[in-house]
Scaffold this motif. Sequence first.
Motif, PDB file in Angstrom:
ATOM      1  N   THR A   5       0.843  -1.187   0.000  1.00 45.88           N
ATOM      2  CA  THR A   5       0.000   0.000   0.000  1.00 45.88           C
ATOM      3  C   THR A   5       0.882   1.241   0.000  1.00 45.88           C
ATOM      4  OG1 THR A   5      -0.116   0.139   2.397  1.00 45.88           O
ATOM      5  CG2 THR A   5      -1.761  -1.229   1.323  1.00 45.88           C
ATOM      6  N   ASP A   6       0.333   2.334  -0.451  1.00 42.96           N
ATOM      7  CA  ASP A   6       1.087   3.583  -0.475  1.00 42.96           C
ATOM      8  C   ASP A   6       1.322   4.124   0.926  1.00 42.96           C
ATOM      9  OD1 ASP A   6       1.212   3.542  -3.230  1.00 42.96           O
ATOM     10  OD2 ASP A   6      -0.559   4.790  -3.476  1.00 42.96           O
ATOM     11  N   SER A   7       0.289   4.077   1.762  1.00 42.92           N
ATOM     12  CA  SER A   7       0.387   4.731   3.056  1.00 42.92           C
ATOM     13  C   SER A   7       0.719   3.798   4.212  1.00 42.92           C
ATOM     14  CB  SER A   7      -0.923   5.459   3.370  1.00 42.92           C
ATOM     15  OG  SER A   7      -1.981   4.528   3.393  1.00 42.92           O
ATOM     16  N   SER A   8       0.373   2.526   4.109  1.00 44.11           N
ATOM     17  CA  SER A   8       0.524   1.621   5.248  1.00 44.11           C
ATOM     18  C   SER A   8       1.595   0.565   5.055  1.00 44.11           C
ATOM     19  CB  SER A   8      -0.813   0.935   5.527  1.00 44.11           C
ATOM     20  OG  SER A   8      -1.778   1.897   5.829  1.00 44.11           O
ATOM     21  N   GLY A   9       2.358   0.656   4.018  1.00 41.44           N
ATOM     22  CA  GLY A   9       3.415  -0.321   3.795  1.00 41.44           C
ATOM     23  C   GLY A   9       2.891  -1.619   3.220  1.00 41.44           C
ATOM     24  N   THR A  10       3.508  -2.716   3.631  1.00 46.33           N
ATOM     25  CA  THR A  10       3.174  -4.038   3.104  1.00 46.33           C
ATOM     26  C   THR A  10       2.262  -4.782   4.069  1.00 46.33           C
ATOM     27  OG1 THR A  10       5.301  -4.116   1.989  1.00 46.33           O
ATOM     28  CG2 THR A  10       4.164  -6.197   2.270  1.00 46.33           C
ATOM     29  N   VAL A  11       1.226  -5.408   3.517  1.00 47.98           N
ATOM     30  CA  VAL A  11       0.301  -6.220   4.294  1.00 47.98           C
ATOM     31  C   VAL A  11       0.451  -7.655   3.791  1.00 47.98           C
ATOM     32  CG1 VAL A  11      -2.117  -6.646   4.856  1.00 47.98           C
ATOM     33  CG2 VAL A  11      -1.305  -4.302   4.533  1.00 47.98           C
ATOM     34  N   VAL A  12       0.778  -8.561   4.707  1.00 49.85           N
ATOM     35  CA  VAL A  12       0.960  -9.965   4.341  1.00 49.85           C
ATOM     36  C   VAL A  12      -0.178 -10.774   4.954  1.00 49.85           C
ATOM     37  CG1 VAL A  12       2.472 -11.972   4.516  1.00 49.85           C
ATOM     38  CG2 VAL A  12       3.451  -9.684   4.231  1.00 49.85           C
ATOM     39  N   ILE A  13      -0.875 -11.536   4.122  1.00 49.98           N
ATOM     40  CA  ILE A  13      -2.002 -12.347   4.539  1.00 49.98           C
ATOM     41  C   ILE A  13      -1.733 -13.793   4.117  1.00 49.98           C
ATOM     42  CG2 ILE A  13      -4.470 -12.740   4.228  1.00 49.98           C
ATOM     43  CD1 ILE A  13      -3.914 -10.110   5.593  1.00 49.98           C
ATOM     44  N   THR A  14      -2.020 -14.721   5.020  1.00 51.92           N
ATOM     45  CA  THR A  14      -1.888 -16.136   4.678  1.00 51.92           C
ATOM     46  C   THR A  14      -3.230 -16.828   4.861  1.00 51.92           C
ATOM     47  OG1 THR A  14      -1.248 -16.727   6.916  1.00 51.92           O
ATOM     48  CG2 THR A  14       0.529 -16.217   5.375  1.00 51.92           C
ATOM     49  N   SER A  15      -3.397 -17.924   4.158  1.00 49.64           N
ATOM     50  CA  SER A  15      -4.625 -18.705   4.276  1.00 49.64           C
ATOM     51  C   SER A  15      -4.323 -20.138   3.878  1.00 49.64           C
ATOM     52  CB  SER A  15      -5.700 -18.113   3.363  1.00 49.64           C
ATOM     53  OG  SER A  15      -6.881 -18.858   3.450  1.00 49.64           O
ATOM     54  N   MET A  16      -4.910 -21.068   4.595  1.00 47.52           N
ATOM     55  CA  MET A  16      -4.736 -22.482   4.265  1.00 47.52           C
ATOM     56  C   MET A  16      -6.103 -23.100   4.005  1.00 47.52           C
ATOM     57  SD  MET A  16      -1.792 -23.601   6.946  1.00 47.52           S
ATOM     58  CE  MET A  16      -1.788 -25.258   6.345  1.00 47.52           C
ATOM     59  N   ALA A  17      -6.170 -23.953   3.003  1.00 46.44           N
ATOM     60  CA  ALA A  17      -7.410 -24.630   2.654  1.00 46.44           C
ATOM     61  C   ALA A  17      -7.063 -25.921   1.912  1.00 46.44           C
ATOM     62  CB  ALA A  17      -8.292 -23.732   1.803  1.00 46.44           C
ATOM     63  N   ARG A  18      -8.091 -26.699   1.636  1.00 39.21           N
ATOM     64  CA  ARG A  18      -7.874 -27.976   0.932  1.00 39.21           C
ATOM     65  C   ARG A  18      -7.412 -27.765  -0.517  1.00 39.21           C
ATOM     66  NH1 ARG A  18     -10.657 -32.941   1.689  1.00 39.21           N
ATOM     67  NH2 ARG A  18     -10.496 -33.377   3.898  1.00 39.21           N
ATOM     68  N   ASP A  19      -7.923 -26.724  -1.162  1.00 36.73           N
ATOM     69  CA  ASP A  19      -7.537 -26.485  -2.559  1.00 36.73           C
ATOM     70  C   ASP A  19      -7.086 -25.032  -2.713  1.00 36.73           C
ATOM     71  OD1 ASP A  19     -10.275 -25.149  -4.079  1.00 36.73           O
ATOM     72  OD2 ASP A  19     -10.525 -26.151  -2.151  1.00 36.73           O
ATOM     73  N   TRP A  20      -6.367 -24.746  -3.786  1.00 39.42           N
ATOM     74  CA  TRP A  20      -5.761 -23.430  -3.977  1.00 39.42           C
ATOM     75  C   TRP A  20      -6.798 -22.329  -4.136  1.00 39.42           C
ATOM     76  CZ3 TRP A  20      -6.716 -20.551  -8.304  1.00 39.42           C
ATOM     77  CH2 TRP A  20      -7.251 -21.210  -9.403  1.00 39.42           C
ATOM     78  N   ARG A  21      -7.918 -22.634  -4.761  1.00 37.52           N
ATOM     79  CA  ARG A  21      -8.939 -21.614  -4.988  1.00 37.52           C
ATOM     80  C   ARG A  21      -9.568 -21.156  -3.672  1.00 37.52           C
ATOM     81  NH1 ARG A  21     -12.567 -21.191 -10.084  1.00 37.52           N
ATOM     82  NH2 ARG A  21     -10.694 -22.249 -10.733  1.00 37.52           N
ATOM     83  N   SER A  22      -9.861 -22.094  -2.798  1.00 41.10           N
ATOM     84  CA  SER A  22     -10.413 -21.740  -1.483  1.00 41.10           C
ATOM     85  C   SER A  22      -9.403 -20.950  -0.662  1.00 41.10           C
ATOM     86  CB  SER A  22     -10.823 -22.997  -0.726  1.00 41.10           C
ATOM     87  OG  SER A  22     -11.857 -23.659  -1.407  1.00 41.10           O
ATOM     88  N   ALA A  23      -8.141 -21.334  -0.758  1.00 41.53           N
ATOM     89  CA  ALA A  23      -7.097 -20.597  -0.039  1.00 41.53           C
ATOM     90  C   ALA A  23      -6.979 -19.170  -0.576  1.00 41.53           C
ATOM     91  CB  ALA A  23      -5.760 -21.318  -0.165  1.00 41.53           C
ATOM     92  N   LEU A  24      -7.049 -19.025  -1.880  1.00 43.54           N
ATOM     93  CA  LEU A  24      -6.977 -17.695  -2.481  1.00 43.54           C
ATOM     94  C   LEU A  24      -8.176 -16.845  -2.084  1.00 43.54           C
ATOM     95  CD1 LEU A  24      -5.565 -15.711  -4.368  1.00 43.54           C
ATOM     96  CD2 LEU A  24      -6.806 -16.759  -6.266  1.00 43.54           C
ATOM     97  N   GLU A  25      -9.373 -17.414  -2.126  1.00 38.66           N
ATOM     98  CA  GLU A  25     -10.569 -16.678  -1.725  1.00 38.66           C
ATOM     99  C   GLU A  25     -10.507 -16.271  -0.255  1.00 38.66           C
ATOM    100  OE1 GLU A  25     -13.869 -19.152  -2.748  1.00 38.66           O
ATOM    101  OE2 GLU A  25     -13.717 -18.700  -4.878  1.00 38.66           O
ATOM    102  N   GLY A  26     -10.032 -17.168   0.588  1.00 39.77           N
ATOM    103  CA  GLY A  26      -9.886 -16.850   2.006  1.00 39.77           C
ATOM    104  C   GLY A  26      -8.873 -15.739   2.231  1.00 39.77           C
TER     105      GLY A  26
END
Length: 57
Positions: A5-26
Amino acid sequence: MELKTDSSGTVVITSMARDWRSALEGALARAARALVRIWRRTHGHERSGQRAIGLDR
């Protein structure tokens, strides 16, 4: 997932799921909530005293 982000720096989010699409959506859902939380924290005083419904009216 890493968002820069321009003002808040870097935001790192992780998610685990059975398949890649669910992990990405989460991860996207968590990232959206995190960005809203950051935005509200930095811009919270601008709307003090206004109601949540009918803002700027």
